[in-house]
Design a protein around this motif. Structure first.
Motif, short mmCIF file in Angstrom:
data_model
loop_
_atom_site.label_atom_id
_atom_site.label_comp_id
_atom_site.label_asym_id
_atom_site.label_seq_id
_atom_site.Cartn_x
_atom_site.Cartn_y
_atom_site.Cartn_z
N TYR A 1 0.83 -1.21 0.00
CA TYR A 1 0.00 0.00 0.00
C TYR A 1 0.86 1.25 0.00
O TYR A 1 1.91 1.31 0.62
CB TYR A 1 -1.00 0.00 1.16
N GLY A 2 0.41 2.25 -0.74
CA GLY A 2 1.16 3.48 -0.96
C GLY A 2 1.32 4.31 0.30
O GLY A 2 0.53 4.20 1.24
N PRO A 3 2.37 5.17 0.33
CA PRO A 3 2.67 5.95 1.53
C PRO A 3 1.50 6.79 2.05
O PRO A 3 1.35 6.96 3.25
CB PRO A 3 3.82 6.86 1.08
N SER A 4 0.67 7.31 1.13
CA SER A 4 -0.38 8.21 1.62
C SER A 4 -1.67 7.48 2.01
O SER A 4 -2.60 8.09 2.53
CB SER A 4 -0.69 9.28 0.57
N VAL A 5 -1.73 6.17 1.74
CA VAL A 5 -2.96 5.44 2.03
C VAL A 5 -3.24 5.38 3.53
O VAL A 5 -4.38 5.56 3.98
CB VAL A 5 -2.92 4.02 1.41
N SER A 6 -2.16 5.18 4.31
CA SER A 6 -2.36 4.98 5.76
C SER A 6 -2.84 6.24 6.46
O SER A 6 -3.40 6.18 7.54
CB SER A 6 -1.07 4.48 6.41
N VAL A 7 -2.64 7.42 5.84
CA VAL A 7 -3.11 8.65 6.47
C VAL A 7 -4.43 9.13 5.87
O VAL A 7 -4.92 10.19 6.23
CB VAL A 7 -2.05 9.78 6.38
N SER A 8 -4.98 8.36 4.93
CA SER A 8 -6.21 8.79 4.26
C SER A 8 -7.39 7.88 4.53
O SER A 8 -8.55 8.31 4.48
CB SER A 8 -6.00 8.84 2.74
N LEU A 9 -7.11 6.61 4.79
CA LEU A 9 -8.19 5.63 4.92
C LEU A 9 -9.11 5.95 6.10
O LEU A 9 -10.33 5.71 6.03
CB LEU A 9 -7.61 4.22 5.08
N ALA A 10 -8.54 6.50 7.18
CA ALA A 10 -9.30 6.74 8.40
C ALA A 10 -10.63 7.44 8.13
O ALA A 10 -11.66 7.09 8.70
CB ALA A 10 -8.45 7.56 9.37
N GLU A 11 -10.60 8.44 7.22
CA GLU A 11 -11.80 9.23 6.94
C GLU A 11 -12.96 8.37 6.46
O GLU A 11 -14.12 8.68 6.72
CB GLU A 11 -11.48 10.28 5.87
N GLU A 12 -12.64 7.30 5.75
CA GLU A 12 -13.70 6.42 5.23
C GLU A 12 -14.48 5.78 6.38
O GLU A 12 -15.60 5.33 6.20
CB GLU A 12 -13.09 5.31 4.35
N PHE A 13 -13.86 5.70 7.55
CA PHE A 13 -14.51 5.04 8.68
C PHE A 13 -14.84 6.02 9.80
O PHE A 13 -14.97 5.65 10.96
CB PHE A 13 -13.62 3.90 9.20
N GLY A 14 -14.94 7.29 9.43
CA GLY A 14 -15.36 8.30 10.40
C GLY A 14 -14.31 8.63 11.44
O GLY A 14 -14.62 9.22 12.47
N ILE A 15 -13.06 8.25 11.20
CA ILE A 15 -11.99 8.62 12.12
C ILE A 15 -11.43 9.97 11.65
O ILE A 15 -11.52 10.31 10.47
CB ILE A 15 -10.88 7.55 12.14
N LYS A 16 -10.86 10.71 12.58
CA LYS A 16 -10.34 12.05 12.29
C LYS A 16 -9.43 12.05 11.05
O LYS A 16 -8.57 11.18 10.89
CB LYS A 16 -9.57 12.53 13.52
#
Lengths: 152, 574
Positions: free
Chosen positions: B229-244
């Motif tokens: 998984y790409g470097p920016s994925v780990s800081v972007s996925l959270a939003e999909e699950f209502g995390i900050k």
């Protein structure tokens, strides 16, 4: 073809985007249609994306993107012709020529174009083939005209 | 200059030359919009934002109408609400009724608006459009039947990305959003950046999903499914699950992927570290010989396609180094698999990316070894969220885990690839070491960390002054490319990211994110760089180990064979 378009564009050496329509009109007058090559060359000439040229050209009824056939059939769909049966005339033409508005038959013999009005209201329903007018058409007469042209 | 206007009976202040909508929003008054989008010119196409202005016969579209002194505006009068509802009903009258199956179900601005305006029945029934699906592109699918002709895609493609693939074609009721000569997307000038997908309010433009391919592979007992998984994925996925927004959930992703059944979980950041070493070595050689300068970055596949189409003259200047995704793909199948005793044919290699252009890149013919694709399927951050939901995994309660060794180890320099300026920062840290033999005293290069559209920075390495230029947002590059082709640019390195802000704002990222969310993602990447101990790629022990075992050294003949690629001019309608 390329050199013809290029020499045509030389007449517009210092023009900008506002000359787009006159340029397209002149190319169509000369070549009979706007080829892909013409759209690309005009785009390069005016520094415009081809999508925007194509978008503009498709907005206007006058531009076509396929070469005209040997017989260019223009069907009037103005008010008078509409009332007096332009629709069945068009339907018969589409059926006989196996093409739709804006298209050219595979053998290059016929092309079809629906016009807003060709100014022959008194002759409605009317069509024009290579500039020659045929008025007060009936299905039978139209059939004869097309059959005759197909003989040639 | 300030103007006074009255809105719903209350005085508010507006600025001269701003639109009614801007004034309303600044004063906290909300009006529904559809075609309007921040940063793009208003086109007044949808009329949903109409308001009533005293003294004007018709309703005016607030998004494109300038404020005037003393205007008396009503935003929700019965007349306005009725008009908005009718407009929306007309928009819906020829819209397909397949919301349940739509890509944008529950994530659709048209759907949201129908809820907001309380549309509960189909009063007006129009002729459905019969346009066929355009599945030609590996990245973007066009479904004109769902298009409401808001023109957002046209404007972002032209005004922000400078690609201008899309345009309104035909007239009146026959109007569609199309390409030059009505070509399919794959034969157009589209660079697959996916920014049109990000702004499309409906399902008319969406990514080409590869989720089913991944599921098939996961269910195939004869296949080992490897994921990166790409470097920016780990800081972007959270939003999909209502995390900050911006929360780094690296460990959670590892755990979820393991639970789903991937055999090996790797971090593309390892590939970014390798890309840093290769690019830094390449740049060092180019600087020493003073040839092929400035060197362009090669990590963004949309930029590569842009250059191949629009400015093939600069192709020799682009770093030949493959992108981190493709480096990972190559290493997994050509080195990792044999070392583990696995037949590369049995490996199904999946990449999770913030990007739709990566789907295009993975199927480039250059990206194969002996007719085996380096990467078999690419899914976006959004598709990862769907995969996680499909497997019933509760992101909130799962315990974080580590990725697998050896390709899970990373430096924080590679992680920086996720944001604009990051690749340059990572490469220059290692370049400093390569050119001087010493580490930088302060690895953080703050100058590279602004999110400007185009920025020139001078950096000192030893006694040498080097110039780097950052470009993000494809539309900002054209004048620069002209100057480069004319030999007028004296820079050493030019980093190009097609999406404004880089991968954190990529075309595969969660829908409905605000500018603030995107900034939070970038900030999170920089925070990771603050706290982690390995801050330079050449100190990643697993990378060093890999070179020792397989590839000798950065820039070696073997590296060139496996980790570098070539580019070719593309003939498309531009």
């Amino acid at each position: 073809m390329r050199s013809r378009i290029e020499s045509l564009l030389e007449n517009y050496a210092h023009t900008k985007r506002d000359s787009l329509i006159p340029i397209l009109q002149q190319i169509q007058d000369d070549l009979g249609y706007l080829s892909e090559e013409a759209v690309v060359l005009v785009g390069k000439h005016l520094d415009m994306p081809t999508s925007q040229i194509y978008g503009l050209a498709t907005f206007y009824n006058q531009f076509r993107f396929e070469p005209k056939g040997k017989y260019h059939v223009q069907v009037c769909h103005g008010t008078a012709c509409h009332v007096l049966g332009a629709q069945p005339i068009l339907a018969l033409l589409e059926k006989m020529l196996k093409i739709k508005d804006g298209q050219t038959s595979r053998d290059g013999q016929f092309s079809l174009q629906v016009m807003s009005c060709i100014g022959a209201c008194a002759q409605a329903p009317a069509i024009s083939i290579n500039g020659k007018f045929y008025g007060k058409l009936t299905q039978e007469r139209l059939k004869d005209i097309i059959d005759e042209l197909k003989q040639h | 200059m300030q103007l006074n206007i009255e809105v719903n009976g209350k005085e508010i202040q507006a600025r001269r030359d701003e639109t009614i909508l801007t004034a309303l929003l600044r004063n906290g008054i909300r009006v529904p919009t559809l075609c309007s989008i921040k940063g793009l010119s208003p086109n007044g196409a949808c009329r949903i934002c109409v308001v009533e202005v005293e003294g004007k016969a018709g309703l005016v579209p607030s998004c494109s109408h300038p404020v005037e002194e003393g205007m008396k505006i009503k935003t929700h009068s019965p007349r306005v609400v009725k008009a908005r509802r009718t407009i929306l009903e007309l928009l819906l009258s020829n819209h397909p009724d397949d919301c349940l199956y739509c890509e944008r179900n529950e994530n659709c601005e048209l759907q949201d608006l129908a809820v907001e305006l309380n549309i509960r029945e189909r009063r007006i029934s129009g002729k459905k459009s019969k346009h066929r699906l355009d599945l030609s592109s590996p990245g973007v699918v066009r479904d004109p039947a769902k298009c409401i002709l808001c023109g957002r895609c046209i404007r972002i493609c032209d005004e922000v990305q400078g690609v201008s693939t899309l345009e309104f074609v035909n007239r009146g009721s026959k109007t569609v959003v199309g390409t030059a000569m009505n070509r399919d997307l794959n034969f157009s000038s589209c660079i697959s950046c996916g920014q049109c997908v990000m702004v499309c309010p409906t399902g008319a433009l969406h990514e080409r999903s590869n989720l089913d391919d991944v599921l098939d592979a996961l269910n195939n007992p004869h296949q080992k499914v490897v994921v990166q998984y790409g470097p920016s994925v780990s800081v972007s996925l959270a939003e999909e699950f209502g995390i900050k927004a911006g929360k780094d959930i690296n460990g959670v992703i590892n755990a979820a992927l393991r639970k789903i059944g991937f055999s090996y979980i790797f971090d593309t950041t390892f590939g970014a570290d390798v890309a840093i070493l290769e690019s830094a070595m390449e740049l060092k050689k180019r600087i020493e010989t003073n040839q092929f300068l400035p060197m362009f970055s090669s990590c963004c596949p949309a930029w590569i396609k842009y250059a191949e189409q629009f400015k093939p003259e600069v192709l020799p200047l682009i770093s030949t180094c493959k992108s981190p995704q493709q480096i990972m793909g190559t290493i997994i199948k050509s080195f990792f698999a044999p070392a583990e005793g696995i037949n590369p044919n049995e490996i199904y290699s999946v990449a999770i990316m913030p990007c739709v252009a990566k789907k295009f890149e993975a199927q480039r013919e250059e990206m194969t070894q002996k007719a085996i694709s380096d990467v078999d399927a690419v899914i976006t951050t959004r598709e990862l969220a769907r995969l996680i939901r499909l497997y019933g995994i509760d992101i909130h309660s799962i315990e974080p885990q580590q990725p697998d060794s050896p390709l899970g180890m990373r430096s924080s320099a590679g992680k920086l690839f996720g944001t604009s300026g990051g690749a340059t920062e990572g490469i220059f840290r290692t370049l400093h070491y390569y050119m001087t033999g010493k580490e930088m005293q302060q690895p953080k290069i703050a100058d590279l960390r602004s999110n400007g559209a185009i920025k020139e920075i001078e950096l000192k390495i030893g006694n040498k002054k080097l110039t780097a230029i950052l470009v993000s947002g494809m539309g900002n590059i054209r004048p620069l490319l002209d100057s480069v082709a004319a030999g007028e640019v004296k820079a050493h390195f030019i980093e190009v990211m097609a999406c404004p802000g880089g991968c954190v704002n990529g075309g595969g990222q969660p829908f409905g994110s605000s500018e603030k969310d995107v900034k939070a993602r970038a900030k999170s990447i920089y925070e990771i760089d603050e706290v982690e101990t390995i801050k330079v790629a050449h100190k990643n022990p697993m990378v060093t180990d890999m070179y020792e075992r397989f590839l000798e050294a950065p820039g070696s003949d073997l590296s060139k064979k496996y980790l570098h690629t070539r580019y070719t001019k593309r003939d498309v309608l531009m």
